[in-house]
Design a protein around this motif. Structure first.
Motif, PDB file in Angstrom:
ATOM      1  N   LYS A 173     -46.528  96.799  39.605  1.00  9.36           N
ATOM      2  CA  LYS A 173     -46.049  96.389  38.281  1.00  9.36           C
ATOM      3  C   LYS A 173     -46.107  94.873  38.144  1.00  9.36           C
ATOM      4  O   LYS A 173     -45.619  94.152  39.016  1.00  9.36           O
ATOM      5  CB  LYS A 173     -44.614  96.870  38.051  1.00  9.36           C
ATOM      6  N   ILE A 174     -46.715  94.410  37.066  1.00  9.76           N
ATOM      7  CA  ILE A 174     -46.638  92.998  36.709  1.00  9.76           C
ATOM      8  C   ILE A 174     -45.790  92.877  35.451  1.00  9.76           C
ATOM      9  O   ILE A 174     -45.811  93.748  34.587  1.00  9.76           O
ATOM     10  CB  ILE A 174     -48.030  92.367  36.497  1.00  9.76           C
ATOM     11  N   TYR A 175     -45.020  91.795  35.360  1.00 13.09           N
ATOM     12  CA  TYR A 175     -44.026  91.664  34.300  1.00 13.09           C
ATOM     13  C   TYR A 175     -44.374  90.506  33.377  1.00 13.09           C
ATOM     14  O   TYR A 175     -44.781  89.431  33.829  1.00 13.09           O
ATOM     15  CB  TYR A 175     -42.638  91.455  34.895  1.00 13.09           C
ATOM     16  N   LEU A 176     -44.202  90.762  32.078  1.00 14.56           N
ATOM     17  CA  LEU A 176     -44.418  89.734  31.060  1.00 14.56           C
ATOM     18  C   LEU A 176     -43.086  89.446  30.391  1.00 14.56           C
ATOM     19  O   LEU A 176     -42.455  90.344  29.825  1.00 14.56           O
ATOM     20  CB  LEU A 176     -45.431  90.186  30.014  1.00 14.56           C
ATOM     21  N   ASN A 177     -42.660  88.206  30.470  1.00 12.38           N
ATOM     22  CA  ASN A 177     -41.452  87.764  29.787  1.00 12.38           C
ATOM     23  C   ASN A 177     -41.886  87.007  28.530  1.00 12.38           C
ATOM     24  O   ASN A 177     -42.610  86.012  28.621  1.00 12.38           O
ATOM     25  CB  ASN A 177     -40.614  86.868  30.690  1.00 12.38           C
ATOM     26  N   ILE A 178     -41.458  87.508  27.379  1.00 11.41           N
ATOM     27  CA  ILE A 178     -41.885  86.927  26.096  1.00 11.41           C
ATOM     28  C   ILE A 178     -40.649  86.539  25.301  1.00 11.41           C
ATOM     29  O   ILE A 178     -39.769  87.371  25.057  1.00 11.41           O
ATOM     30  CB  ILE A 178     -42.741  87.923  25.294  1.00 11.41           C
ATOM     31  N   GLN A 179     -40.592  85.278  24.910  1.00 11.77           N
ATOM     32  CA  GLN A 179     -39.446  84.750  24.169  1.00 11.77           C
ATOM     33  C   GLN A 179     -39.924  84.171  22.845  1.00 11.77           C
ATOM     34  O   GLN A 179     -40.882  83.395  22.812  1.00 11.77           O
ATOM     35  CB  GLN A 179     -38.742  83.674  24.988  1.00 11.77           C
ATOM     36  N   ALA A 180     -39.279  84.578  21.766  1.00 12.95           N
ATOM     37  CA  ALA A 180     -39.615  84.076  20.429  1.00 12.95           C
ATOM     38  C   ALA A 180     -38.377  83.435  19.813  1.00 12.95           C
ATOM     39  O   ALA A 180     -37.303  84.039  19.794  1.00 12.95           O
ATOM     40  CB  ALA A 180     -40.126  85.207  19.538  1.00 12.95           C
ATOM     41  N   THR A 181     -38.522  82.214  19.297  1.00  7.92           N
ATOM     42  CA  THR A 181     -37.424  81.475  18.684  1.00  7.92           C
ATOM     43  C   THR A 181     -37.899  80.905  17.357  1.00  7.92           C
ATOM     44  O   THR A 181     -39.006  80.353  17.271  1.00  7.92           O
ATOM     45  CB  THR A 181     -36.946  80.332  19.595  1.00  7.92           C
ATOM     46  N   THR A 182     -37.069  81.035  16.319  1.00 12.23           N
ATOM     47  CA  THR A 182     -37.434  80.524  14.998  1.00 12.23           C
ATOM     48  C   THR A 182     -36.760  79.178  14.735  1.00 12.23           C
ATOM     49  O   THR A 182     -35.825  78.787  15.433  1.00 12.23           O
ATOM     50  CB  THR A 182     -37.031  81.504  13.889  1.00 12.23           C
ATOM     51  N   ASN A 183     -37.224  78.497  13.697  1.00 17.39           N
ATOM     52  CA  ASN A 183     -36.641  77.211  13.309  1.00 17.39           C
ATOM     53  C   ASN A 183     -35.235  77.362  12.744  1.00 17.39           C
ATOM     54  O   ASN A 183     -34.477  76.397  12.663  1.00 17.39           O
ATOM     55  CB  ASN A 183     -37.534  76.538  12.260  1.00 17.39           C
ATOM     56  N   THR A 184     -34.836  78.586  12.380  1.00 15.81           N
ATOM     57  CA  THR A 184     -33.494  78.814  11.843  1.00 15.81           C
ATOM     58  C   THR A 184     -32.539  79.408  12.882  1.00 15.81           C
ATOM     59  O   THR A 184     -31.418  79.776  12.547  1.00 15.81           O
ATOM     60  CB  THR A 184     -33.564  79.743  10.615  1.00 15.81           C
ATOM     61  N   GLY A 185     -32.993  79.538  14.124  1.00 15.79           N
ATOM     62  CA  GLY A 185     -32.079  79.943  15.186  1.00 15.79           C
ATOM     63  C   GLY A 185     -32.180  81.381  15.624  1.00 15.79           C
ATOM     64  O   GLY A 185     -31.511  81.767  16.594  1.00 15.79           O
ATOM     65  N   GLU A 186     -32.981  82.228  14.953  1.00 15.09           N
ATOM     66  CA  GLU A 186     -33.137  83.606  15.417  1.00 15.09           C
ATOM     67  C   GLU A 186     -33.920  83.612  16.727  1.00 15.09           C
ATOM     68  O   GLU A 186     -34.804  82.779  16.955  1.00 15.09           O
ATOM     69  CB  GLU A 186     -33.866  84.475  14.381  1.00 15.09           C
ATOM     70  N   LYS A 187     -33.596  84.590  17.576  1.00 12.49           N
ATOM     71  CA  LYS A 187     -34.215  84.626  18.896  1.00 12.49           C
ATOM     72  C   LYS A 187     -34.338  86.063  19.368  1.00 12.49           C
ATOM     73  O   LYS A 187     -33.466  86.877  19.118  1.00 12.49           O
ATOM     74  CB  LYS A 187     -33.367  83.817  19.897  1.00 12.49           C
TER      75      LYS A 187
END
Length: 240
Positions: A166-180
């Motif tokens: 298993k290989i793991y992908l960590n994906i993080q998304a952050t908006t300019n208004t603070g949603e994450k």
């Protein structure tokens, strides 16, 4: 007896909705959530559990049975939703060193545009990021994207696995208004080539001794891919 509490009961399953703290990382994405058999003498039992991390709607049904017959409950739906989230579209398995094409999809259900920064990270350098057919010598990749309100945007991602398993992908998304939103998902990496199997069986007779000692020799292992050989030993009692 099927009792309903606040319209969220299935065959004695009572689903209680409580506010919980949002998880930092979403990583639990099962295909099936509940598949259990419960016994009850009163015709009712309480089921408490956190929903999986999937942004989806679960259809829940159930039935009960006793010596008099059986009853089927009316299906219920449990929805898991948030206004801003990401999803990874990927294959379930790939071959070692194969270039894998995937998509990171950003969903924006807010009314305003979301200027989003997406960071994809490789755990322990399990894979390389690819720019076309060229390897990028980085352990994480940052991509900026604008997502209109009530819309979605897709980002193409190419990686090349360096290890099997298993290989793991960590994906993080952050908006300019603070949603994450942060997810961690995995892909199964297999060796190239064709799987070959050998099996050997022995009768173990411990009538005259408490010890069993024998060497098993397997043939044609010299052509196997490095680190791809595994052994499994099972024992069972004689039917007689």
């Amino acid at each position: 007896d099927i009792k309903s509490h606040s319209g969220n009961s299935q065959n004695g399953h009572i689903f209680e909705t409580k506010p919980v703290e949002l998880k930092t990382v979403r990583r639990f994405f099962p295909e099936v959530w509940i598949n259990e058999v419960k016994e009850t003498t009163t015709g009712e039992f309480v089921y408490r559990n956190l929903t999986p991390d999937s942004i989806t709607t679960w259809s829940i049904s159930g039935f009960s049975i006793n010596e008099a017959g059986f009853a089927i409950a009316e299906p219920q739906k449990v929805s898991v939703f948030q206004n801003f989230f990401i999803k990874l579209e990927k294959p379930n398995s790939v071959k070692l060193s194969e270039i894998v094409n995937m998509k990171v999809i950003v969903y924006n259900y807010m009314t305003t545009e979301a200027r989003t920064s997406i960071r994809i990270s490789s755990r322990d350098g399990q894979y390389n990021f690819m720019n076309g057919n060229k390897i990028e010598n980085v352990f994480s990749k940052l991509i900026d994207v604008r997502v209109k309100g009530k819309d979605k945007a897709a980002i193409n991602l190419r990686i090349r696995p360096k290890v099997t398993g298993k290989i793991y992908l960590n994906i993080q998304a952050t908006t300019n208004t603070g949603e994450k939103d942060v997810i961690e998902d995995s892909i199964e990496v297999e060796y190239f080539g064709k799987s070959m199997y050998q099996s050997k069986a022995r009768m173990i007779n411990l009538k005259d001794s408490n010890n069993f000692d024998e060497t098993f020799v397997f043939d044609n292992l010299s052509n196997a891919i490095d680190n791809s050989i595994t052994f499994e030993v099972t024992t069972s009692t004689d039917a007689m």
